[in-house]
Scaffold this active site. Structure first.
Site, PDB file in Angstrom:
ATOM      1  N   LYS A   1       1.173  -1.325   0.369  1.00 18.36           N
ATOM      2  CA  LYS A   1       0.013  -0.071   0.179  1.00 18.36           C
ATOM      3  C   LYS A   1       0.589   1.194  -0.243  1.00 18.36           C
ATOM      4  O   LYS A   1       0.792   1.611  -0.915  1.00 18.36           O
ATOM      5  CB  LYS A   1      -0.940   0.452   1.723  1.00 18.36           C
ATOM      6  CG  LYS A   1      -2.060  -0.964   1.402  1.00 18.36           C
ATOM      7  CD  LYS A   1      -2.950  -0.700   2.473  1.00 18.36           C
ATOM      8  CE  LYS A   1      -1.771  -0.702   3.965  1.00 18.36           C
ATOM      9  NZ  LYS A   1      -1.085  -2.126   4.232  1.00 18.36           N
TER      10      LYS A   1
ATOM     11  N   ARG B   1      11.883  -4.459   5.261  1.00 16.83           N
ATOM     12  CA  ARG B   1      11.628  -3.442   4.576  1.00 16.83           C
ATOM     13  C   ARG B   1      12.925  -2.198   6.095  1.00 16.83           C
ATOM     14  O   ARG B   1      12.780  -2.550   6.775  1.00 16.83           O
ATOM     15  CB  ARG B   1      10.265  -2.625   5.717  1.00 16.83           C
ATOM     16  CG  ARG B   1      10.072  -1.274   5.579  1.00 16.83           C
ATOM     17  CD  ARG B   1       8.622  -1.026   4.937  1.00 16.83           C
ATOM     18  NE  ARG B   1       8.146  -2.342   6.361  1.00 16.83           N
ATOM     19  CZ  ARG B   1       6.613  -1.786   6.299  1.00 16.83           C
ATOM     20  NH1 ARG B   1       5.008  -1.587   5.622  1.00 16.83           N
ATOM     21  NH2 ARG B   1       6.027  -2.517   7.598  1.00 16.83           N
TER      22      ARG B   1
ATOM     23  N   ARG C   1      10.961  -0.565  11.115  1.00 16.83           N
ATOM     24  CA  ARG C   1      10.116   0.344  12.141  1.00 16.83           C
ATOM     25  C   ARG C   1      10.209  -1.136  13.101  1.00 16.83           C
ATOM     26  O   ARG C   1      10.436  -2.126  12.955  1.00 16.83           O
ATOM     27  CB  ARG C   1       8.758   0.288  11.178  1.00 16.83           C
ATOM     28  CG  ARG C   1       8.424   1.490  10.337  1.00 16.83           C
ATOM     29  CD  ARG C   1       7.130   0.847  10.012  1.00 16.83           C
ATOM     30  NE  ARG C   1       6.344   0.735  10.022  1.00 16.83           N
ATOM     31  CZ  ARG C   1       4.831  -0.259   9.175  1.00 16.83           C
ATOM     32  NH1 ARG C   1       5.448   0.699   8.646  1.00 16.83           N
ATOM     33  NH2 ARG C   1       3.751  -0.842  10.182  1.00 16.83           N
TER      34      ARG C   1
ATOM     35  N   ARG D   1      -9.582   1.058   8.425  1.00 16.68           N
ATOM     36  CA  ARG D   1      -9.555   0.054   9.137  1.00 16.68           C
ATOM     37  C   ARG D   1     -11.150  -0.980   9.821  1.00 16.68           C
ATOM     38  O   ARG D   1     -10.250  -1.847  10.509  1.00 16.68           O
ATOM     39  CB  ARG D   1      -7.893  -0.207   9.705  1.00 16.68           C
ATOM     40  CG  ARG D   1      -7.198  -0.275   8.658  1.00 16.68           C
ATOM     41  CD  ARG D   1      -5.782  -0.131   9.929  1.00 16.68           C
ATOM     42  NE  ARG D   1      -4.842   0.616   8.969  1.00 16.68           N
ATOM     43  CZ  ARG D   1      -3.472  -0.088   8.673  1.00 16.68           C
ATOM     44  NH1 ARG D   1      -3.441  -1.403   9.426  1.00 16.68           N
ATOM     45  NH2 ARG D   1      -2.447   0.717   8.280  1.00 16.68           N
TER      46      ARG D   1
ATOM     47  N   ARG E   1      -1.027  -7.842  13.567  1.00 14.39           N
ATOM     48  CA  ARG E   1      -2.034  -7.038  12.216  1.00 14.39           C
ATOM     49  C   ARG E   1      -2.460  -7.032  11.008  1.00 14.39           C
ATOM     50  O   ARG E   1      -3.663  -7.011  10.630  1.00 14.39           O
ATOM     51  CB  ARG E   1      -0.434  -6.335  11.626  1.00 14.39           C
ATOM     52  CG  ARG E   1       0.298  -4.973  12.730  1.00 14.39           C
ATOM     53  CD  ARG E   1       1.842  -5.224  12.606  1.00 14.39           C
ATOM     54  NE  ARG E   1       1.977  -4.396  11.458  1.00 14.39           N
ATOM     55  CZ  ARG E   1       3.329  -3.474  10.640  1.00 14.39           C
ATOM     56  NH1 ARG E   1       4.353  -4.672  11.739  1.00 14.39           N
ATOM     57  NH2 ARG E   1       3.915  -3.504   9.354  1.00 14.39           N
TER      58      ARG E   1
HETATM   59  P1  AP5 Z   1       4.674  -1.447   2.010  1.00  9.99           P
HETATM   60  O1  AP5 Z   1       4.516  -0.725   0.896  1.00  9.99           O
HETATM   61  O2  AP5 Z   1       5.152  -0.797   3.149  1.00  9.99           O
HETATM   62  O3  AP5 Z   1       3.471  -1.665   2.898  1.00  9.99           O
HETATM   63  P2  AP5 Z   1       2.263  -2.109   3.429  1.00  9.99           P
HETATM   64  O4  AP5 Z   1       1.255  -2.250   2.513  1.00  9.99           O
HETATM   65  O5  AP5 Z   1       2.080   0.067   3.144  1.00  9.99           O
HETATM   66  O6  AP5 Z   1       2.575  -2.264   4.731  1.00  9.99           O
HETATM   67  P3  AP5 Z   1       2.742  -2.236   5.817  1.00  9.99           P
HETATM   68  O7  AP5 Z   1       3.505  -3.118   6.840  1.00  9.99           O
HETATM   69  O8  AP5 Z   1       3.607  -0.136   6.567  1.00  9.99           O
HETATM   70  O9  AP5 Z   1       1.301  -1.350   6.599  1.00  9.99           O
HETATM   71  P4  AP5 Z   1       0.477  -1.649   8.022  1.00  9.99           P
HETATM   72  O10 AP5 Z   1      -0.681  -1.882   7.422  1.00  9.99           O
HETATM   73  O11 AP5 Z   1       1.023  -2.764   9.097  1.00  9.99           O
HETATM   74  O12 AP5 Z   1       1.063  -0.426   8.354  1.00  9.99           O
HETATM   75  P5  AP5 Z   1       0.605   0.649   8.765  1.00  9.99           P
HETATM   76  O13 AP5 Z   1       2.135   1.371   8.894  1.00  9.99           O
HETATM   77  O14 AP5 Z   1      -0.694   1.625   7.931  1.00  9.99           O
HETATM   78  O15 AP5 Z   1       6.272  -2.478   1.727  1.00  9.99           O
HETATM   79  C1  AP5 Z   1       6.371  -3.786   2.626  1.00  9.99           C
HETATM   80  C2  AP5 Z   1       7.585  -3.918   1.618  1.00  9.99           C
HETATM   81  O16 AP5 Z   1       7.427  -4.756   0.297  1.00  9.99           O
HETATM   82  C3  AP5 Z   1       8.526  -2.934   1.840  1.00  9.99           C
HETATM   83  O17 AP5 Z   1       9.710  -3.217   1.752  1.00  9.99           O
HETATM   84  C4  AP5 Z   1       8.502  -2.771  -0.019  1.00  9.99           C
HETATM   85  O18 AP5 Z   1       9.492  -1.773  -0.433  1.00  9.99           O
HETATM   86  C5  AP5 Z   1       7.955  -3.379  -0.128  1.00  9.99           C
HETATM   87  N1  AP5 Z   1       7.060  -4.324  -1.162  1.00  9.99           N
HETATM   88  C6  AP5 Z   1       5.916  -3.353  -1.850  1.00  9.99           C
HETATM   89  N2  AP5 Z   1       5.588  -3.950  -2.301  1.00  9.99           N
HETATM   90  C7  AP5 Z   1       6.336  -4.722  -3.288  1.00  9.99           C
HETATM   91  C8  AP5 Z   1       6.659  -6.154  -4.578  1.00  9.99           C
HETATM   92  N3  AP5 Z   1       5.063  -5.916  -5.878  1.00  9.99           N
HETATM   93  N4  AP5 Z   1       7.270  -6.962  -4.587  1.00  9.99           N
HETATM   94  C9  AP5 Z   1       8.512  -7.100  -4.095  1.00  9.99           C
HETATM   95  N5  AP5 Z   1       8.616  -6.139  -2.744  1.00  9.99           N
HETATM   96  C10 AP5 Z   1       7.426  -5.196  -2.346  1.00  9.99           C
HETATM   97  O19 AP5 Z   1       0.084   1.006  10.105  1.00  9.99           O
HETATM   98  C11 AP5 Z   1       1.238   0.588  11.634  1.00  9.99           C
HETATM   99  C12 AP5 Z   1       0.089   0.448  13.097  1.00  9.99           C
HETATM  100  O20 AP5 Z   1      -0.506   1.586  13.022  1.00  9.99           O
HETATM  101  C13 AP5 Z   1      -1.511  -0.848  12.610  1.00  9.99           C
HETATM  102  O21 AP5 Z   1      -0.739  -1.979  13.504  1.00  9.99           O
HETATM  103  C14 AP5 Z   1      -1.817  -0.052  13.445  1.00  9.99           C
HETATM  104  O22 AP5 Z   1      -1.806   0.179  14.791  1.00  9.99           O
HETATM  105  C15 AP5 Z   1      -1.386   2.013  13.643  1.00  9.99           C
HETATM  106  N6  AP5 Z   1      -3.065   2.052  12.302  1.00  9.99           N
HETATM  107  C16 AP5 Z   1      -2.817   2.616  11.584  1.00  9.99           C
HETATM  108  N7  AP5 Z   1      -4.280   2.787  10.097  1.00  9.99           N
HETATM  109  C17 AP5 Z   1      -4.742   2.703  11.399  1.00  9.99           C
HETATM  110  C18 AP5 Z   1      -5.739   2.991  11.111  1.00  9.99           C
HETATM  111  N8  AP5 Z   1      -6.918   3.085  10.514  1.00  9.99           N
HETATM  112  N9  AP5 Z   1      -6.569   2.127  12.801  1.00  9.99           N
HETATM  113  C19 AP5 Z   1      -6.047   2.129  13.661  1.00  9.99           C
HETATM  114  N10 AP5 Z   1      -4.929   1.912  14.319  1.00  9.99           N
HETATM  115  C20 AP5 Z   1      -4.224   2.418  13.067  1.00  9.99           C
END
Ligand code: AP5
Length: 224
Positions: free
Chosen positions: A13, A127, A160, A92, A171
């Site tokens: 994402k 990552r 992270r 979410r 997660r």
């Molecule tokens: P990346 O693009 O970083 O993946 P992502 O889908 O953004 O994954 P996240 O781990 O950031 O999602 P998340 O939902 O767990 O975390 P968030 O920060 O939103 O890609 C991952 C890796 O793969 C990278 O190294 C990239 O280079 C590589 N990659 C990407 N695409 C690729 C491909 N096609 N092929 C190969 N490699 C690839 O949330 C963190 C925390 O915040 C949550 O756990 C929660 O505690 C809180 N939070 C966030 N939003 C909310 C909400 N709405 N409500 C409540 N709590 C929330």
């Protein structure tokens, strides 16, 4: 153009949000990024809510709807979102999805990435991120030009704190328990008005996923 990107942790994402935001010159709003910034204020202003939020994020649980909704609604109402935005990681929960509707924030695209749970761990474990910009790299799949260093600023990359197996499992569990109701919510809306709802296979190289995403946006952007 208002776009929501949904998908499990590591589905890409953030990576795709950055690319699309650069291409269309609209803000990339990452809920995770906003929450991490919320927790890294100066020590003197940190209070119980900041510490609790940090603990929740590190453990892989969801932060309260109230706080996330407040932060995101405030962000999407800022002036730079006038021509649209890419929302990564929000909503979410169904309460979060409803909150946007209650505020009359209409969405044009909901894109749902799917990827196998087994591929997720490899993605998360390699990552590296640039804290200030949110730019994301991967040691194997998307390496920076120089190991451990951001391509644009030359600053050091970090890992992270929630990128560990325990937190990822949590997660994922959170993701699986809330996703269906959110997808149903948007699917129903897409039957009534012009909301474009697509599912993309995120288990392919970044450029392939990006090309499909651009194709979807370009083909549907003017069709209301
Ligand atoms: P990346 O693009 O970083 O993946 P992502 O889908 O953004 O994954 P996240 O781990 O950031 O999602 P998340 O939902 O767990 O975390 P968030 O920060 O939103 O890609 C991952 C890796 O793969 C990278 O190294 C990239 O280079 C590589 N990659 C990407 N695409 C690729 C491909 N096609 N092929 C190969 N490699 C690839 O949330 C963190 C925390 O915040 C949550 O756990 C929660 O505690 C809180 N939070 C966030 N939003 C909310 C909400 N709405 N409500 C409540 N709590 C929330």
């Amino acid at each position: 153009m208002r776009v929501i990107l949904l998908g499990p942790p590591g589905s890409g994402k953030g990576t795709q949000a950055y690319l699309v935001s650069t291409k269309y010159n609209i803000p990339n709003i990452s809920a995770g990024e906003i929450l991490r910034r919320f927790c890294t204020k100066k020590k003197s202003v940190l209070n119980k809510i900041h510490y609790n939020t940090k603990n929740i994020i590190d453990s892989g649980n969801l932060v309260s709807d109230k706080l996330v909704i407040e932060l995101i609604i405030e962000r999407v109402n800022q002036y730079d979102c006038i021509n649209g935005f890419i929302l990564d990681g929000f909503p979410r929960t169904i309460v979060q999805a409803q909150s946007m509707q209650e505020q009359n924030i209409t969405i044009d695209f909901v894109i749902n990435f799917y990827i196998s749970d087994s591929a997720i761990i490899d993605r998360i474990m390699g990552r590296q991120i640039h804290l200030k910009s949110g730019r994301t790299y991967h040691v194997k799949f998307n390496p920076p030009k120089r190991y451990g260093v951001d391509d644009i600023t030359g600053e050091l990359l970090t890992v992270r704190k929630d990128d560990n197996t325990e937190s990822v499992k949590q997660r994922l569990a959170q993701y699986h328990s809330h996703t269906k109701s959110i997808l149903d919510f948007y699917y129903k809306i897409s039957q009534k008005r012009s909301l474009h709802y697509f599912t993309i296979n995120g288990d392919r190289p970044i450029i392939k996923v990006y090309n499909e995403l651009l194709d979807i946006l370009n083909k549907n952007i003017l069709i209301k």
